[in-house]
Design an enzyme around this catalytic site. Sequence first.
Site, short mmCIF file in Angstrom:
data_model
loop_
_atom_site.label_atom_id
_atom_site.label_comp_id
_atom_site.label_asym_id
_atom_site.label_seq_id
_atom_site.Cartn_x
_atom_site.Cartn_y
_atom_site.Cartn_z
CG ASP A 57 10.28 -0.20 -5.46
OD1 ASP A 57 11.43 0.06 -5.03
OD2 ASP A 57 9.39 -0.70 -4.74
CE1 TYR A 62 7.07 -5.20 -1.42
CE2 TYR A 62 7.62 -4.17 -3.51
CZ TYR A 62 7.52 -4.10 -2.14
OH TYR A 62 7.86 -2.95 -1.51
CE LYS A 91 11.72 -1.74 -1.86
NZ LYS A 91 10.56 -2.17 -2.66
CG HIS A 124 11.78 -4.84 2.18
ND1 HIS A 124 11.15 -5.65 1.26
CD2 HIS A 124 10.92 -3.84 2.42
CE1 HIS A 124 9.97 -5.12 0.96
NE2 HIS A 124 9.80 -4.03 1.66
P1 NDP Z 1 0.37 3.88 -3.84
O1 NDP Z 1 0.38 5.16 -3.08
O2 NDP Z 1 1.19 3.77 -5.05
O3 NDP Z 1 -1.15 3.53 -4.15
C1 NDP Z 1 -1.50 2.43 -4.94
C2 NDP Z 1 -3.01 2.37 -5.07
O4 NDP Z 1 -3.51 3.55 -5.69
C3 NDP Z 1 -3.48 1.22 -5.89
O5 NDP Z 1 -4.65 0.74 -5.26
C4 NDP Z 1 -3.83 1.83 -7.25
O6 NDP Z 1 -4.90 1.12 -7.81
C5 NDP Z 1 -4.24 3.23 -6.86
N1 NDP Z 1 -3.84 4.27 -7.83
C6 NDP Z 1 -2.65 4.38 -8.48
N2 NDP Z 1 -2.62 5.49 -9.24
C7 NDP Z 1 -3.82 6.11 -9.07
C8 NDP Z 1 -4.38 7.29 -9.59
N3 NDP Z 1 -3.71 8.06 -10.45
N4 NDP Z 1 -5.64 7.63 -9.20
C9 NDP Z 1 -6.33 6.87 -8.33
N5 NDP Z 1 -5.83 5.72 -7.79
C10 NDP Z 1 -4.59 5.34 -8.17
O7 NDP Z 1 0.71 2.78 -2.75
P2 NDP Z 1 1.63 1.51 -2.52
O8 NDP Z 1 1.46 1.23 -1.09
O9 NDP Z 1 1.37 0.44 -3.51
O10 NDP Z 1 3.11 2.04 -2.71
C11 NDP Z 1 3.69 2.12 -3.97
C12 NDP Z 1 4.90 1.23 -4.10
O11 NDP Z 1 5.88 1.53 -3.11
C13 NDP Z 1 4.63 -0.26 -3.89
O12 NDP Z 1 3.98 -0.85 -4.99
C14 NDP Z 1 6.02 -0.77 -3.65
O13 NDP Z 1 6.72 -0.87 -4.88
C15 NDP Z 1 6.60 0.36 -2.77
N6 NDP Z 1 6.43 0.09 -1.32
C16 NDP Z 1 7.56 -0.14 -0.56
C17 NDP Z 1 7.47 -0.41 0.79
C18 NDP Z 1 8.71 -0.66 1.58
O14 NDP Z 1 8.62 -1.19 2.69
N7 NDP Z 1 9.87 -0.28 1.11
C19 NDP Z 1 6.16 -0.49 1.49
C20 NDP Z 1 5.03 -0.19 0.62
C21 NDP Z 1 5.18 0.08 -0.71
P3 NDP Z 1 -4.81 0.43 -9.29
O15 NDP Z 1 -3.59 -0.43 -9.32
O16 NDP Z 1 -6.08 -0.33 -9.37
O17 NDP Z 1 -4.72 1.59 -10.24
#
Ligand code: NDP
Length: 326
Positions: A57, A62, A91, A124
């Site tokens: 995604d 981004y 998006k 988006h």
């Molecule tokens: P997430 O809920 O995926 O959380 C991501 C965070 O959690 C990062 O800091 C990562 O750190 C950490 N993490 C990931 N896996 C674990 C784990 N197993 N244990 C502990 N920590 C973990 O949040 P996002 O807000 O990034 O959402 C995910 C995706 O959704 C985005 O990347 C994007 O693709 C999409 N999105 C879409 C939006 C929209 O408007 N349509 C808005 C927001 C997000 P690290 O990388 O250091 O592991």
Amino acid sequence: AAATEAPKWKLNNGLEIPALALGTYLGFDEHGVMTSTNKQLRDTVVSALRLGYRHVDTAAVYQTEAEIGEAIAMCVANGTVRREDVFVTTKLWNTRHGRARVAEALKDSLKKMRLDYVDLYLMHWPVALNEDYSFASIDYLDTWRGLEDVQRRGLARSIGLSNFNRQQVARVIKEGSVKPAVLQIEAHPQIVQQDLVTYAQSEGLIIMGFSPLGSLVSRFGMEAGGPRVDDPTLVEIAAKYNKTTPQVLLRWLIERKIIPIPKTVKQSRLVENLNIFDFHLTPAEVATISAFDSNKRFTFPSFWQNHPHYPFEKIKNPIRDPFGRK
Ligand code: NDP
């Protein structure tokens, strides 16, 4: 590392979508959207594809499309996957709304990703902005016709919506020519949105859930209360299945027929977040996790709240747009 693949779910147009996507939004700091250094994201996507991830995604905004494209090209070249094995979602950004402008925006994304089609193209936001981030008065339905056009031209296999509310989804269904295949919304225990989910699913849309780890992880200092990684209720459920609390939250989305989009750039977490397809939660456990609902969003651009197509509830003191070039 354990190789596994997510199951595939049927879209309302007959195509299939892998039920887990790798998130690739790297966050923001005071300078704007953060980008990857030393090709960290490219290498993460390569690892993910090797492990069995089949859905990535991203979004034009981004700034990760180029590295994702590079990773896919590498994996196709060395035989890890074929192009058709990978489901790519991107998006349309808010500054490129309007029927006649959608194809050009998508072509820019395709060029960056070195692809000749995406599997899914989402609008988006329903909110149209000008280049300087002032409000544009373009109707999202006009923009939707542009998404229909690119699907007809084969540049996007499926099209859908992101951050639309129920009324806006209903209007696109009623007035559009193509029914959206997907609705992507924020989805974690603090924002359950069961009404919107039930409605969209009853209309045959597949839901993708963003920020699936919710309050388990740190969110740039944003506090919304909510369960942490060591929450006793979640720990108890996780222990029963020999899983971690992040895995329990991702599985909770799967049980609700929502595609989680966990983002990570860490190898061990890539494995952890993919290994959620060998256990089930009971309906009672799903309800227990849903009871954390407090209708709290992390993605909450209240600086757009006076836009006629702003999708969310308005608040008293909207925050300033950190990136708005007013
Ligand atoms: P997430 O809920 O995926 O959380 C991501 C965070 O959690 C990062 O800091 C990562 O750190 C950490 N993490 C990931 N896996 C674990 C784990 N197993 N244990 C502990 N920590 C973990 O949040 P996002 O807000 O990034 O959402 C995910 C995706 O959704 C985005 O990347 C994007 O693709 C999409 N999105 C879409 C939006 C929209 O408007 N349509 C808005 C927001 C997000 P690290 O990388 O250091 O592991």
